[in-house]
Design a protein around this motif. Structure first.
Motif, PDB file in Angstrom:
ATOM      1  N   ASP A  15     -12.745 -13.340   0.083  1.00 50.65           N
ATOM      2  CA  ASP A  15     -12.746 -12.381   1.189  1.00 50.65           C
ATOM      3  C   ASP A  15     -11.398 -12.276   1.877  1.00 50.65           C
ATOM      4  OD1 ASP A  15     -15.373 -11.610   0.805  1.00 50.65           O
ATOM      5  OD2 ASP A  15     -16.156 -13.106   2.188  1.00 50.65           O
ATOM      6  N   VAL A  16     -10.656 -13.366   1.944  1.00 50.15           N
ATOM      7  CA  VAL A  16      -9.342 -13.358   2.586  1.00 50.15           C
ATOM      8  C   VAL A  16      -8.366 -12.493   1.790  1.00 50.15           C
ATOM      9  CG1 VAL A  16      -7.349 -14.789   3.222  1.00 50.15           C
ATOM     10  CG2 VAL A  16      -9.674 -15.579   3.720  1.00 50.15           C
ATOM     11  N   VAL A  17      -8.320 -12.662   0.466  1.00 61.97           N
ATOM     12  CA  VAL A  17      -7.378 -11.867  -0.321  1.00 61.97           C
ATOM     13  C   VAL A  17      -7.839 -10.419  -0.443  1.00 61.97           C
ATOM     14  CG1 VAL A  17      -6.316 -13.806  -1.544  1.00 61.97           C
ATOM     15  CG2 VAL A  17      -8.321 -12.682  -2.536  1.00 61.97           C
ATOM     16  N   ILE A  18      -9.144 -10.186  -0.449  1.00 66.33           N
ATOM     17  CA  ILE A  18      -9.642  -8.807  -0.462  1.00 66.33           C
ATOM     18  C   ILE A  18      -9.242  -8.110   0.830  1.00 66.33           C
ATOM     19  CG2 ILE A  18     -11.737  -7.392  -0.348  1.00 66.33           C
ATOM     20  CD1 ILE A  18     -12.974  -9.398  -2.374  1.00 66.33           C
ATOM     21  N   ARG A  77      -4.755 -15.674  -6.296  1.00 69.84           N
ATOM     22  CA  ARG A  77      -3.417 -15.136  -6.060  1.00 69.84           C
ATOM     23  C   ARG A  77      -3.505 -13.642  -6.343  1.00 69.84           C
ATOM     24  NH1 ARG A  77       0.268 -19.334  -5.713  1.00 69.84           N
ATOM     25  NH2 ARG A  77      -0.429 -21.298  -6.662  1.00 69.84           N
ATOM     26  N   VAL A  78      -3.038 -12.840  -5.402  1.00 73.48           N
ATOM     27  CA  VAL A  78      -3.069 -11.391  -5.560  1.00 73.48           C
ATOM     28  C   VAL A  78      -1.679 -10.835  -5.303  1.00 73.48           C
ATOM     29  CG1 VAL A  78      -5.496 -11.205  -4.933  1.00 73.48           C
ATOM     30  CG2 VAL A  78      -3.774 -10.932  -3.157  1.00 73.48           C
ATOM     31  N   VAL A  79      -1.365  -9.769  -6.035  1.00 74.60           N
ATOM     32  CA  VAL A  79      -0.044  -9.157  -5.914  1.00 74.60           C
ATOM     33  C   VAL A  79      -0.160  -7.664  -6.169  1.00 74.60           C
ATOM     34  CG1 VAL A  79       0.564  -9.586  -8.336  1.00 74.60           C
ATOM     35  CG2 VAL A  79       2.370  -9.354  -6.639  1.00 74.60           C
ATOM     36  N   GLU A  80       0.632  -6.901  -5.448  1.00 78.20           N
ATOM     37  CA  GLU A  80       0.681  -5.466  -5.707  1.00 78.20           C
ATOM     38  C   GLU A  80       1.522  -5.237  -6.964  1.00 78.20           C
ATOM     39  OE1 GLU A  80       1.328  -1.401  -3.242  1.00 78.20           O
ATOM     40  OE2 GLU A  80       2.859  -2.923  -3.001  1.00 78.20           O
ATOM     41  N   ASP A  81       1.029  -4.381  -7.861  1.00 77.38           N
ATOM     42  CA  ASP A  81       1.716  -4.115  -9.132  1.00 77.38           C
ATOM     43  C   ASP A  81       2.813  -3.070  -8.960  1.00 77.38           C
ATOM     44  OD1 ASP A  81       0.004  -5.878 -10.395  1.00 77.38           O
ATOM     45  OD2 ASP A  81      -1.405  -4.309 -10.954  1.00 77.38           O
ATOM     46  N   ASN A  82       3.791  -3.407  -8.176  1.00 80.03           N
ATOM     47  CA  ASN A  82       4.925  -2.530  -7.929  1.00 80.03           C
ATOM     48  C   ASN A  82       6.170  -3.404  -7.943  1.00 80.03           C
ATOM     49  OD1 ASN A  82       6.977  -1.009  -6.757  1.00 80.03           O
ATOM     50  ND2 ASN A  82       5.616   0.001  -5.316  1.00 80.03           N
ATOM     51  N   PRO A  83       7.115  -3.128  -8.828  1.00 83.59           N
ATOM     52  CA  PRO A  83       8.275  -4.011  -8.968  1.00 83.59           C
ATOM     53  C   PRO A  83       9.105  -4.177  -7.693  1.00 83.59           C
ATOM     54  CG  PRO A  83       8.348  -2.239 -10.600  1.00 83.59           C
ATOM     55  CD  PRO A  83       7.146  -2.021  -9.765  1.00 83.59           C
ATOM     56  N   VAL A  84       9.052  -3.212  -6.787  1.00 79.66           N
ATOM     57  CA  VAL A  84       9.844  -3.325  -5.559  1.00 79.66           C
ATOM     58  C   VAL A  84       9.017  -3.838  -4.379  1.00 79.66           C
ATOM     59  CG1 VAL A  84      11.521  -1.579  -6.262  1.00 79.66           C
ATOM     60  CG2 VAL A  84       9.498  -0.900  -4.980  1.00 79.66           C
ATOM     61  N   ARG A 133      -6.424  -0.003  -8.367  1.00 82.26           N
ATOM     62  CA  ARG A 133      -5.716  -0.305  -9.622  1.00 82.26           C
ATOM     63  C   ARG A 133      -4.265  -0.743  -9.423  1.00 82.26           C
ATOM     64  NH1 ARG A 133      -8.941   0.669 -14.377  1.00 82.26           N
ATOM     65  NH2 ARG A 133     -10.911   1.309 -13.463  1.00 82.26           N
ATOM     66  N   SER A 134      -3.736  -0.623  -8.212  1.00 86.91           N
ATOM     67  CA  SER A 134      -2.349  -1.006  -7.969  1.00 86.91           C
ATOM     68  C   SER A 134      -2.213  -2.491  -7.617  1.00 86.91           C
ATOM     69  CB  SER A 134      -1.750  -0.149  -6.844  1.00 86.91           C
ATOM     70  OG  SER A 134      -2.446  -0.372  -5.631  1.00 86.91           O
ATOM     71  N   TRP A 135      -3.309  -3.247  -7.741  1.00 86.93           N
ATOM     72  CA  TRP A 135      -3.293  -4.675  -7.440  1.00 86.93           C
ATOM     73  C   TRP A 135      -3.756  -5.495  -8.641  1.00 86.93           C
ATOM     74  CZ3 TRP A 135      -1.640  -6.928  -2.944  1.00 86.93           C
ATOM     75  CH2 TRP A 135      -1.377  -6.075  -1.881  1.00 86.93           C
ATOM     76  N   SER A 136      -3.252  -6.723  -8.709  1.00 88.19           N
ATOM     77  CA  SER A 136      -3.701  -7.687  -9.717  1.00 88.19           C
ATOM     78  C   SER A 136      -4.108  -8.965  -9.002  1.00 88.19           C
ATOM     79  CB  SER A 136      -2.579  -8.015 -10.699  1.00 88.19           C
ATOM     80  OG  SER A 136      -2.299  -6.908 -11.500  1.00 88.19           O
ATOM     81  N   ALA A 137      -5.058  -9.663  -9.595  1.00 84.62           N
ATOM     82  CA  ALA A 137      -5.518 -10.932  -9.030  1.00 84.62           C
ATOM     83  C   ALA A 137      -5.807 -11.907 -10.154  1.00 84.62           C
ATOM     84  CB  ALA A 137      -6.782 -10.703  -8.197  1.00 84.62           C
ATOM     85  N   PHE A 138      -5.595 -13.181  -9.870  1.00 86.00           N
ATOM     86  CA  PHE A 138      -6.021 -14.199 -10.820  1.00 86.00           C
ATOM     87  C   PHE A 138      -6.370 -15.474 -10.072  1.00 86.00           C
ATOM     88  CE2 PHE A 138      -1.586 -15.446 -10.546  1.00 86.00           C
ATOM     89  CZ  PHE A 138      -1.596 -16.813 -10.738  1.00 86.00           C
ATOM     90  N   ARG A 167     -16.864 -10.049  -6.568  1.00 85.08           N
ATOM     91  CA  ARG A 167     -16.282  -9.331  -5.421  1.00 85.08           C
ATOM     92  C   ARG A 167     -14.853  -8.901  -5.713  1.00 85.08           C
ATOM     93  NH1 ARG A 167     -17.482  -8.226  -0.763  1.00 85.08           N
ATOM     94  NH2 ARG A 167     -15.845  -9.321   0.342  1.00 85.08           N
ATOM     95  N   ILE A 168     -14.065  -9.780  -6.298  1.00 84.04           N
ATOM     96  CA  ILE A 168     -12.681  -9.436  -6.648  1.00 84.04           C
ATOM     97  C   ILE A 168     -12.685  -8.314  -7.691  1.00 84.04           C
ATOM     98  CG2 ILE A 168     -10.604 -10.274  -7.824  1.00 84.04           C
ATOM     99  CD1 ILE A 168     -10.665 -11.447  -5.092  1.00 84.04           C
ATOM    100  N   ALA A 169     -13.516  -8.430  -8.712  1.00 80.65           N
ATOM    101  CA  ALA A 169     -13.564  -7.418  -9.781  1.00 80.65           C
ATOM    102  C   ALA A 169     -13.949  -6.048  -9.242  1.00 80.65           C
ATOM    103  CB  ALA A 169     -14.537  -7.846 -10.871  1.00 80.65           C
ATOM    104  N   VAL A 170     -14.935  -5.999  -8.371  1.00 81.87           N
ATOM    105  CA  VAL A 170     -15.358  -4.725  -7.791  1.00 81.87           C
ATOM    106  C   VAL A 170     -14.228  -4.120  -6.957  1.00 81.87           C
ATOM    107  CG1 VAL A 170     -16.912  -3.702  -6.068  1.00 81.87           C
ATOM    108  CG2 VAL A 170     -17.825  -5.184  -7.844  1.00 81.87           C
ATOM    109  N   PHE A 171     -13.562  -4.931  -6.179  1.00 85.85           N
ATOM    110  CA  PHE A 171     -12.454  -4.417  -5.367  1.00 85.85           C
ATOM    111  C   PHE A 171     -11.342  -3.863  -6.260  1.00 85.85           C
ATOM    112  CE2 PHE A 171      -8.470  -4.538  -3.175  1.00 85.85           C
ATOM    113  CZ  PHE A 171      -8.784  -3.948  -1.960  1.00 85.85           C
ATOM    114  N   LEU A 172     -10.965  -4.619  -7.281  1.00 89.24           N
ATOM    115  CA  LEU A 172      -9.871  -4.198  -8.154  1.00 89.24           C
ATOM    116  C   LEU A 172     -10.197  -2.938  -8.943  1.00 89.24           C
ATOM    117  CD1 LEU A 172      -8.578  -7.626  -9.468  1.00 89.24           C
ATOM    118  CD2 LEU A 172      -7.542  -6.170  -7.709  1.00 89.24           C
ATOM    119  N   GLU A 173     -11.463  -2.703  -9.205  1.00 85.01           N
ATOM    120  CA  GLU A 173     -11.870  -1.484  -9.918  1.00 85.01           C
ATOM    121  C   GLU A 173     -11.429  -0.231  -9.164  1.00 85.01           C
ATOM    122  OE1 GLU A 173     -13.297   0.765 -12.930  1.00 85.01           O
ATOM    123  OE2 GLU A 173     -13.244  -1.420 -12.916  1.00 85.01           O
ATOM    124  N   ASP A 174     -11.475  -0.283  -7.851  1.00 87.31           N
ATOM    125  CA  ASP A 174     -11.077   0.858  -7.018  1.00 87.31           C
ATOM    126  C   ASP A 174      -9.644   0.783  -6.518  1.00 87.31           C
ATOM    127  OD1 ASP A 174     -13.546   2.106  -7.227  1.00 87.31           O
ATOM    128  OD2 ASP A 174     -14.337   1.165  -5.421  1.00 87.31           O
TER     129      ASP A 174
END
Length: 72
Positions: A53-56, A35-42, A21-26, A12-19
């Motif tokens: 489901d909560v982080v998605i 843990r999920v984070v937006e890939d934007n330095p600011v 791309r501005s997010w990372s999860a591990f 589920r996480i992999a499918v979400f991240l495929e669409d």
């Protein structure tokens, strides 16, 4: 003992991240949570939960491209 997510949660996480791309999860195996984070330095967008489901939901609500994916 290592705490691992279910294969279903990983998919589920992999499918979400495929669409979204501005997010990372591990999976934090020490604490047993996603843990999920937006890939934007600011950006300060960050979430953590044991439930995929909560982080998605968090990423979906806070995605810049949320309107595109909500229409699907």
């Amino acid at each position: 003992m290592t705490n691992l997510p279910t294969p279903y949660a990983v998919a589920r996480i992999a499918v979400f991240l495929e669409d979204h791309r501005s997010w990372s999860a591990f999976w934090d195996k020490r604490n047993g949570l996603w843990r999920v984070v937006e890939d934007n330095p600011v950006s300060d967008l960050y979430a953590e939960s044991r439930e995929a489901d909560v982080v998605i939901r968090y990423m979906r609500v806070h995605s810049r491209d949320a309107t595109v994916h909500m229409a699907r």
